[in-house]
Design a protein around this motif. Structure first.
Motif, PDB file in Angstrom:
ATOM      1  N   LYS A  53      33.095  39.158  20.762  1.00 33.49           N
ATOM      2  CA  LYS A  53      33.555  39.651  19.216  1.00 33.49           C
ATOM      3  C   LYS A  53      34.644  40.920  19.264  1.00 33.49           C
ATOM      4  O   LYS A  53      35.408  40.851  18.720  1.00 33.49           O
ATOM      5  CB  LYS A  53      32.075  39.821  18.373  1.00 33.49           C
ATOM      6  N   SER A  54      34.050  42.029  19.954  1.00 36.53           N
ATOM      7  CA  SER A  54      34.943  43.300  19.935  1.00 36.53           C
ATOM      8  C   SER A  54      36.065  43.130  20.618  1.00 36.53           C
ATOM      9  O   SER A  54      36.760  43.750  20.559  1.00 36.53           O
ATOM     10  CB  SER A  54      33.889  44.294  20.261  1.00 36.53           C
ATOM     11  N   LEU A  55      35.933  42.438  21.933  1.00 33.84           N
ATOM     12  CA  LEU A  55      37.070  42.182  22.750  1.00 33.84           C
ATOM     13  C   LEU A  55      38.298  41.535  22.260  1.00 33.84           C
ATOM     14  O   LEU A  55      39.388  41.363  22.925  1.00 33.84           O
ATOM     15  CB  LEU A  55      36.756  41.915  23.954  1.00 33.84           C
ATOM     16  N   GLY A  56      37.817  40.569  21.252  1.00 33.27           N
ATOM     17  CA  GLY A  56      38.747  39.423  20.798  1.00 33.27           C
ATOM     18  C   GLY A  56      39.060  38.570  21.687  1.00 33.27           C
ATOM     19  O   GLY A  56      40.191  37.815  21.431  1.00 33.27           O
ATOM     20  N   GLN A  57      38.482  38.093  22.566  1.00 31.58           N
ATOM     21  CA  GLN A  57      38.485  37.105  23.610  1.00 31.58           C
ATOM     22  C   GLN A  57      37.076  36.394  24.008  1.00 31.58           C
ATOM     23  O   GLN A  57      36.027  37.363  23.862  1.00 31.58           O
ATOM     24  CB  GLN A  57      39.148  37.474  24.995  1.00 31.58           C
ATOM     25  N   GLN A  58      37.070  35.063  24.096  1.00 33.96           N
ATOM     26  CA  GLN A  58      35.873  34.466  24.457  1.00 33.96           C
ATOM     27  C   GLN A  58      35.434  34.828  26.111  1.00 33.96           C
ATOM     28  O   GLN A  58      36.246  35.141  26.844  1.00 33.96           O
ATOM     29  CB  GLN A  58      35.999  33.115  24.552  1.00 33.96           C
ATOM     30  N   ILE A  59      34.057  35.102  26.085  1.00 34.94           N
ATOM     31  CA  ILE A  59      33.605  35.334  27.509  1.00 34.94           C
ATOM     32  C   ILE A  59      32.713  34.135  27.910  1.00 34.94           C
ATOM     33  O   ILE A  59      31.554  33.912  27.117  1.00 34.94           O
ATOM     34  CB  ILE A  59      32.681  36.710  27.468  1.00 34.94           C
ATOM     35  N   VAL A  60      33.363  33.574  28.819  1.00 36.82           N
ATOM     36  CA  VAL A  60      32.667  32.249  29.441  1.00 36.82           C
ATOM     37  C   VAL A  60      31.605  32.599  30.226  1.00 36.82           C
ATOM     38  O   VAL A  60      31.937  33.141  31.361  1.00 36.82           O
ATOM     39  CB  VAL A  60      33.884  31.239  29.850  1.00 36.82           C
ATOM     40  N   VAL A  61      30.407  32.029  30.046  1.00 34.94           N
ATOM     41  CA  VAL A  61      29.321  32.287  31.153  1.00 34.94           C
ATOM     42  C   VAL A  61      29.369  31.041  32.211  1.00 34.94           C
ATOM     43  O   VAL A  61      29.358  29.962  31.814  1.00 34.94           O
ATOM     44  CB  VAL A  61      27.853  32.385  30.323  1.00 34.94           C
ATOM     45  N   GLU A  62      29.352  31.416  33.399  1.00 38.86           N
ATOM     46  CA  GLU A  62      29.467  30.284  34.292  1.00 38.86           C
ATOM     47  C   GLU A  62      28.049  30.776  35.423  1.00 38.86           C
ATOM     48  O   GLU A  62      27.885  31.739  35.804  1.00 38.86           O
ATOM     49  CB  GLU A  62      30.633  30.387  34.960  1.00 38.86           C
ATOM     50  N   ASN A  63      27.154  29.658  35.399  1.00 38.96           N
ATOM     51  CA  ASN A  63      26.160  29.554  36.502  1.00 38.96           C
ATOM     52  C   ASN A  63      26.593  29.484  37.868  1.00 38.96           C
ATOM     53  O   ASN A  63      27.170  28.521  38.180  1.00 38.96           O
ATOM     54  CB  ASN A  63      24.936  28.964  36.034  1.00 38.96           C
ATOM     55  N   ALA A  64      26.376  30.158  38.842  1.00 38.38           N
ATOM     56  CA  ALA A  64      26.814  30.088  40.081  1.00 38.38           C
ATOM     57  C   ALA A  64      25.513  30.642  41.009  1.00 38.38           C
ATOM     58  O   ALA A  64      25.307  31.679  41.473  1.00 38.38           O
ATOM     59  CB  ALA A  64      27.972  31.125  40.584  1.00 38.38           C
ATOM     60  N   THR A  65      24.873  29.687  41.022  1.00 40.62           N
ATOM     61  CA  THR A  65      23.389  29.645  41.796  1.00 40.62           C
ATOM     62  C   THR A  65      23.235  29.701  43.362  1.00 40.62           C
ATOM     63  O   THR A  65      24.450  29.168  43.782  1.00 40.62           O
ATOM     64  CB  THR A  65      22.462  28.487  41.002  1.00 40.62           C
ATOM     65  N   GLY A  66      22.134  29.975  43.902  1.00 41.77           N
ATOM     66  CA  GLY A  66      21.931  29.782  45.181  1.00 41.77           C
ATOM     67  C   GLY A  66      21.563  30.880  45.954  1.00 41.77           C
ATOM     68  O   GLY A  66      22.215  31.930  45.637  1.00 41.77           O
ATOM     69  N   ALA A  67      20.875  30.819  47.098  1.00 43.49           N
ATOM     70  CA  ALA A  67      20.660  31.975  47.996  1.00 43.49           C
ATOM     71  C   ALA A  67      19.878  33.260  47.215  1.00 43.49           C
ATOM     72  O   ALA A  67      20.329  34.233  47.595  1.00 43.49           O
ATOM     73  CB  ALA A  67      21.705  32.217  48.860  1.00 43.49           C
ATOM     74  N   GLY A  68      19.109  32.839  46.394  1.00 46.28           N
ATOM     75  CA  GLY A  68      18.265  34.049  45.639  1.00 46.28           C
ATOM     76  C   GLY A  68      19.479  34.934  44.904  1.00 46.28           C
ATOM     77  O   GLY A  68      19.394  36.116  44.631  1.00 46.28           O
ATOM     78  N   GLY A  69      20.461  34.302  44.219  1.00 50.04           N
ATOM     79  CA  GLY A  69      21.568  35.016  43.506  1.00 50.04           C
ATOM     80  C   GLY A  69      22.622  35.665  44.286  1.00 50.04           C
ATOM     81  O   GLY A  69      23.300  35.857  43.761  1.00 50.04           O
ATOM     82  N   THR A  70      22.510  35.477  45.559  1.00 55.98           N
ATOM     83  CA  THR A  70      23.609  36.142  46.414  1.00 55.98           C
ATOM     84  C   THR A  70      24.911  35.333  46.564  1.00 55.98           C
ATOM     85  O   THR A  70      25.911  36.065  46.786  1.00 55.98           O
ATOM     86  CB  THR A  70      23.201  36.392  47.968  1.00 55.98           C
ATOM     87  N   ILE A  71      24.932  33.701  46.253  1.00 54.45           N
ATOM     88  CA  ILE A  71      26.120  33.464  46.251  1.00 54.45           C
ATOM     89  C   ILE A  71      26.926  33.664  45.032  1.00 54.45           C
ATOM     90  O   ILE A  71      28.255  33.750  45.244  1.00 54.45           O
ATOM     91  CB  ILE A  71      25.793  31.663  46.058  1.00 54.45           C
TER      92      ILE A  71
END
Length: 322
Positions: A53-71
């Protein structure tokens, strides 16, 4: 040669400022190194919406899973440092530095911290018919029974795994660790009295605790939880110095222009003051950090101290992910 370098630097300074002034001109990606639907994913989506909202651009959330979060973390570390790829991660970013001995990045230096986001408490709980009724009784019983007791965690590097290591270190006794593939099956087996103990985020345990389906002993953060006002902190209940919060921080790749980081920090601070975001955070039993913690300096200090805190605990346990 010195004159040329100085001249180039002088020319680049206003260029960098101009880029930061225009930033962002397109959508931003926020990487979540865990599956959709979990606490970190929920926190990420609320934060992304508020910052957008404050940046005036969409922030798209992307899930990049695996290896305990290290990927996902590796992908963020290797991204272009232009402010268009961000990473949100919890306490696991600090423990992975020791759990994974062959990381392709240096946890302490691979990122430009933007700010802390939230610090979610955990709860120490047991099956409903467990003999101990207080944390002091639990500690005494665990010290007596040792590996006859079972402690469940959601896998190597999970917050429940870290909590278990911290608890066993604090009481100087090893329990039998039972790894699961998630918190859901743990709760089912705890309710079914097939395991003895676990430690899980209050987001997942408040319902069973209030319904008296499990025995609860303590909150793992410094302050009591509003939704569980009668549950003492571990420190209050006698386990002095025991503290573990599932803190979340927001990062950009190393080399991101300082002016861009500053703009992202300002957007984060604005988002964390939004009453709608605060209400939604309260729904999942957490709350935004104070404004002085939503800064690069605070997150950088937290990351460094947590890497140093967990390294000896993990090494002493001899539990590594590779």
């Amino acid at each position: 040669m010195r004159f040329s370098i100085a001249l180039v630097s002088a020319l680049l300074l206003p260029l960098g400022a101009a880029v930061a002034q225009d930033y962002p001109t397109r959508p931003i990606t926020m990487l979540v190194p865990f599956a959709a639907g979990g606490p970190t994913d929920t926190i990420a989506r609320l934060t992304a919406a508020g910052m957008g909202k404050s940046l005036g651009q969409q922030i798209v959330v992307e899930n990049a899973t695996g290896a305990g979060g290290t990927i996902g973390t590796t992908r963020a570390a290797r991204a272009q440092p232009d402010g268009y790829t961000l990473l949100i991660h919890h306490v696991g970013i600090s423990t992975a530095a020791t759990l994974y001995r062959n990381l392709s990045y240096d946890t302490k230096t691979a990122f430009a911290p933007i700010g802390l986001v939230t610090n979610a408490p955990m709860t120490i709980i047991a099956r409903p018919d467990f003999p101990a009724n207080t944390l002091k009784e639990l500690v005494a019983y665990a010290q007596q029974q040792g590996d006859k007791l079972t402690y469940a965690n959601a896998g190597l590097g999970a917050a429940s795994h870290l909590c278990g290591m911290l608890f066993m270190t604090a009481i100087q006794k090893q329990l039998t660790t039972v790894p699961y593939k998630g918190n859901g099956p743990i709760m089912n087996d705890l309710l079914g009295k097939q395991i003895d103990l676990t430690c899980d985020q209050a987001t997942n345990t408040t319902g069973p605790i209030t319904a008296k389906q499990v025995k609860a002993y303590a909150i793992t953060t410094k302050e009591r939880l509003k939704s569980l006002p009668d549950l003492p902190t571990a420190d209050e209940a006698g386990l002095k110095g025991f503290e573990l919060g599932v803190w979340h921080g927001l990062y950009a790749p190393k080399g991101t222009p300082p002016a861009v980081v500053q703009k992202l920090t300002a957007a984060l601070q604005t988002a964390l003051k939004d009453p709608a975001l605060i209400a939604r955070f309260n729904d999942i039993n957490t709350e935004p950090v104070p404004q002085d913690k939503a800064t690069p300096e605070a997150l950088g200090a937290m990351l460094t101290s947590e890497v140093d805190r967990w390294a000896p605990i993990i090494k002493a346990a001899g539990q590594f992910a590779d």
